[in-house]
Design a protein around this motif. Structure first.
Motif, PDB file in Angstrom:
ATOM      1  N   ILE A 196       0.861  -1.185   0.000  1.00 32.28           N
ATOM      2  CA  ILE A 196       0.000   0.000   0.000  1.00 32.28           C
ATOM      3  C   ILE A 196       0.897   1.233   0.000  1.00 32.28           C
ATOM      4  O   ILE A 196       1.833   1.324   0.787  1.00 32.28           O
ATOM      5  CB  ILE A 196      -0.905   0.024   1.247  1.00 32.28           C
ATOM      6  CG1 ILE A 196      -1.697  -1.280   1.360  1.00 32.28           C
ATOM      7  CG2 ILE A 196      -1.827   1.234   1.233  1.00 32.28           C
ATOM      8  CD1 ILE A 196      -2.312  -1.502   2.728  1.00 32.28           C
ATOM      9  N   THR A 197       0.632   2.201  -0.885  1.00 33.95           N
ATOM     10  CA  THR A 197       1.456   3.405  -0.951  1.00 33.95           C
ATOM     11  C   THR A 197       0.604   4.608  -1.309  1.00 33.95           C
ATOM     12  O   THR A 197      -0.565   4.466  -1.704  1.00 33.95           O
ATOM     13  CB  THR A 197       2.583   3.248  -1.989  1.00 33.95           C
ATOM     14  OG1 THR A 197       3.447   4.387  -1.925  1.00 33.95           O
ATOM     15  CG2 THR A 197       2.018   3.158  -3.397  1.00 33.95           C
ATOM     16  N   VAL A 198       1.200   5.794  -1.178  1.00 34.20           N
ATOM     17  CA  VAL A 198       0.537   7.012  -1.653  1.00 34.20           C
ATOM     18  C   VAL A 198       0.819   7.158  -3.143  1.00 34.20           C
ATOM     19  O   VAL A 198       1.777   6.591  -3.677  1.00 34.20           O
ATOM     20  CB  VAL A 198       1.034   8.248  -0.884  1.00 34.20           C
ATOM     21  CG1 VAL A 198       0.497   8.247   0.533  1.00 34.20           C
ATOM     22  CG2 VAL A 198       2.564   8.319  -0.886  1.00 34.20           C
ATOM     23  N   TRP A 221       3.162  -1.917  -6.409  1.00 32.71           N
ATOM     24  CA  TRP A 221       2.175  -1.485  -5.429  1.00 32.71           C
ATOM     25  C   TRP A 221       0.800  -2.033  -5.797  1.00 32.71           C
ATOM     26  O   TRP A 221       0.388  -2.001  -6.946  1.00 32.71           O
ATOM     27  CB  TRP A 221       2.143   0.040  -5.356  1.00 32.71           C
ATOM     28  CG  TRP A 221       3.499   0.640  -5.143  1.00 32.71           C
ATOM     29  CD1 TRP A 221       4.294   1.240  -6.077  1.00 32.71           C
ATOM     30  CD2 TRP A 221       4.230   0.665  -3.930  1.00 32.71           C
ATOM     31  NE1 TRP A 221       5.472   1.649  -5.513  1.00 32.71           N
ATOM     32  CE2 TRP A 221       5.466   1.320  -4.188  1.00 32.71           C
ATOM     33  CE3 TRP A 221       3.963   0.201  -2.627  1.00 32.71           C
ATOM     34  CZ2 TRP A 221       6.424   1.517  -3.214  1.00 32.71           C
ATOM     35  CZ3 TRP A 221       4.923   0.415  -1.653  1.00 32.71           C
ATOM     36  CH2 TRP A 221       6.135   1.054  -1.946  1.00 32.71           C
ATOM     37  N   TYR A 223      -2.184  -1.204  -3.744  1.00 33.95           N
ATOM     38  CA  TYR A 223      -3.123  -0.128  -3.416  1.00 33.95           C
ATOM     39  C   TYR A 223      -2.378   1.205  -3.426  1.00 33.95           C
ATOM     40  O   TYR A 223      -1.270   1.304  -2.911  1.00 33.95           O
ATOM     41  CB  TYR A 223      -3.733  -0.318  -2.021  1.00 33.95           C
ATOM     42  CG  TYR A 223      -4.552  -1.572  -1.850  1.00 33.95           C
ATOM     43  CD1 TYR A 223      -5.847  -1.671  -2.345  1.00 33.95           C
ATOM     44  CD2 TYR A 223      -4.021  -2.661  -1.161  1.00 33.95           C
ATOM     45  CE1 TYR A 223      -6.592  -2.819  -2.159  1.00 33.95           C
ATOM     46  CE2 TYR A 223      -4.763  -3.817  -0.969  1.00 33.95           C
ATOM     47  CZ  TYR A 223      -6.052  -3.896  -1.476  1.00 33.95           C
ATOM     48  OH  TYR A 223      -6.785  -5.040  -1.299  1.00 33.95           O
ATOM     49  N   GLU A 224      -2.994   2.212  -4.014  1.00 33.89           N
ATOM     50  CA  GLU A 224      -2.472   3.573  -3.956  1.00 33.89           C
ATOM     51  C   GLU A 224      -3.522   4.476  -3.326  1.00 33.89           C
ATOM     52  O   GLU A 224      -4.703   4.395  -3.662  1.00 33.89           O
ATOM     53  CB  GLU A 224      -2.124   4.100  -5.357  1.00 33.89           C
ATOM     54  CG  GLU A 224      -0.855   3.503  -5.941  1.00 33.89           C
ATOM     55  CD  GLU A 224      -0.408   4.215  -7.195  1.00 33.89           C
ATOM     56  OE1 GLU A 224       0.739   4.016  -7.608  1.00 33.89           O
ATOM     57  OE2 GLU A 224      -1.225   4.979  -7.763  1.00 33.89           O
ATOM     58  N   THR A 225      -3.085   5.337  -2.401  1.00 34.90           N
ATOM     59  CA  THR A 225      -3.996   6.261  -1.726  1.00 34.90           C
ATOM     60  C   THR A 225      -3.448   7.680  -1.858  1.00 34.90           C
ATOM     61  O   THR A 225      -2.283   7.887  -2.197  1.00 34.90           O
ATOM     62  CB  THR A 225      -4.143   5.914  -0.231  1.00 34.90           C
ATOM     63  OG1 THR A 225      -2.895   6.156   0.426  1.00 34.90           O
ATOM     64  CG2 THR A 225      -4.537   4.457  -0.045  1.00 34.90           C
ATOM     65  N   LEU A 228      -1.458   9.354   3.612  1.00 37.07           N
ATOM     66  CA  LEU A 228      -0.815   8.275   4.364  1.00 37.07           C
ATOM     67  C   LEU A 228      -1.730   7.718   5.446  1.00 37.07           C
ATOM     68  O   LEU A 228      -1.655   6.534   5.789  1.00 37.07           O
ATOM     69  CB  LEU A 228       0.485   8.793   4.997  1.00 37.07           C
ATOM     70  CG  LEU A 228       1.630   9.076   4.019  1.00 37.07           C
ATOM     71  CD1 LEU A 228       2.766   9.792   4.733  1.00 37.07           C
ATOM     72  CD2 LEU A 228       2.132   7.781   3.398  1.00 37.07           C
ATOM     73  N   SER A 231      -3.562   4.928   4.090  1.00 39.26           N
ATOM     74  CA  SER A 231      -2.719   3.733   4.002  1.00 39.26           C
ATOM     75  C   SER A 231      -2.752   2.957   5.310  1.00 39.26           C
ATOM     76  O   SER A 231      -2.892   1.723   5.317  1.00 39.26           O
ATOM     77  CB  SER A 231      -1.273   4.123   3.675  1.00 39.26           C
ATOM     78  OG  SER A 231      -1.178   4.779   2.439  1.00 39.26           O
ATOM     79  N   SER A 242       2.296  -1.510   4.430  1.00 38.36           N
ATOM     80  CA  SER A 242       2.547  -0.183   3.880  1.00 38.36           C
ATOM     81  C   SER A 242       3.951   0.295   4.241  1.00 38.36           C
ATOM     82  O   SER A 242       4.484  -0.055   5.290  1.00 38.36           O
ATOM     83  CB  SER A 242       1.515   0.822   4.405  1.00 38.36           C
ATOM     84  OG  SER A 242       1.695   2.090   3.808  1.00 38.36           O
TER      85      SER A 242
END
Length: 300
Positions: A196-198, A221, A223-225, A228, A231, A242
């Motif tokens: 999981i990352t930004v 990656w 999941y991208e958000t 943070l 995440s 993450s």
């Protein structure tokens, strides 16, 4: 005894007396050597006597210079004490501190410092813009805030950057995750798990991807958000692991989450105070920056 001189002349005299060297004294005062010489000459003219004997190798005080030293030190001590007293009086009446702060620092660390500050100065209000690194820099540059807490700004000719702390990227996962059995985790160990990352618009993501590219590593990656904090929410839900700056993780013991250092490579960002070059911050803001510097020095 002393006429037609100011506190900067007195500070120049005291610095030269204590250091015995024009070059070191000028560096300490952040002025040029000719400017230091002019201040000493001005003070000598006011006193009507030579204060230093100058040779090619050293600077030694005259008898008048030695006699003058305790008086100058007392005058400066009284001046500084009075100045700080007036400053504190103003701060206790009220004021406003405006800053742009990275969300990662604003969420966990900053509230503790503000709490300590307000215990001493309960009438000082705060306006905090929790902005991304780039937006925070723009807010400082445009004068929307007095200063910022950021990891960008050190390369700007228009901004001053005061480093506070190195903030390493760490792995965050549930406590029972297999990787948490290790004391430290390599980036290559993450390949088998959902990460999981930004997203790529984040300065943290840019810094991290650049460092990994230099080590010939590329992470996949899942999941991208945008934030943070999101995440961490996905990690808490058991959806993956993450990578995020240590400041973005809870300071106190978390019921289900924990972190591990990431190595091979170790990646970190330097958090610091960003301000406009040549601009003066208000006394409350300056005092807060001093408190922030002292507390962050001993943080974790």
């Amino acid at each position: 005894m002393i006429f037609n001189c100011d506190t900067l002349d007195l500070r120049a005299f005291l610095a030269l007396m204590e250091l015995g060297n024009f070059h070191r004294a000028a560096e300490t005062l952040n002025i040029s050597q000719p400017a230091l010489s002019r201040r000493i000459q001005k003070l000598e003219a006011a006193v009507g006597a030579q204060l230093f004997e100058r040779t090619t190798r050293q600077v030694a005080p005259t008898a008048v210079g030695r006699e003058l030293t305790p008086l100058v030190r007392r005058l400066l001590d009284e001046f500084d004490t009075s100045l700080f007293s007036f400053r504190d009086m103003g701060m206790r009446r009220g004021g406003l501190v405006t800053m742009a702060c990275l969300p990662t620092a604003a969420f966990y660390f900053l509230p503790a410092v503000i709490r300590d500050f307000n215990e001493e100065f309960p009438n000082i209000r705060f306006r905090i813009l929790d902005l991304t690194a780039n937006d925070g820099l723009h807010a400082v540059s445009r004068g929307e805030v007095e200063f910022g807490i950021n990891f960008l700004g050190g390369a700007s000719a228009e901004l001053d950057f005061l480093p506070l702390v190195d903030d390493p990227f760490v792995l965050a996962a549930l406590k029972d995750h297999p990787l948490m059995a290790m004391n430290e985790v390599r980036w290559s160990d993450l390949q088998s798990y959902r990460l999981i990352t930004v997203d790529r618009s984040s300065g943290n993501r840019t810094l991290m991807d650049s460092a990994l590219a230099r080590s010939n590593l590329q992470m996949k990656w899942f999941y991208e958000t945008t934030h943070l904090s999101t995440s961490l929410g996905l990690v808490e839900a058991g959806l993956g692991i993450s990578v995020l700056p240590r400041l973005a993780t809870p300071f106190k013991e978390h019921p289900i989450l924990t972190t591990r250092p990431l190595v091979s490579p170790s990646i970190s960002r330097t958090i610091g105070v960003v301000s406009r070059r040549g601009a003066n911050v208000s006394p409350p803001a300056q005092h807060f920056i001093e408190m922030l510097t002292n507390q962050w020095r001993y943080h974790r």
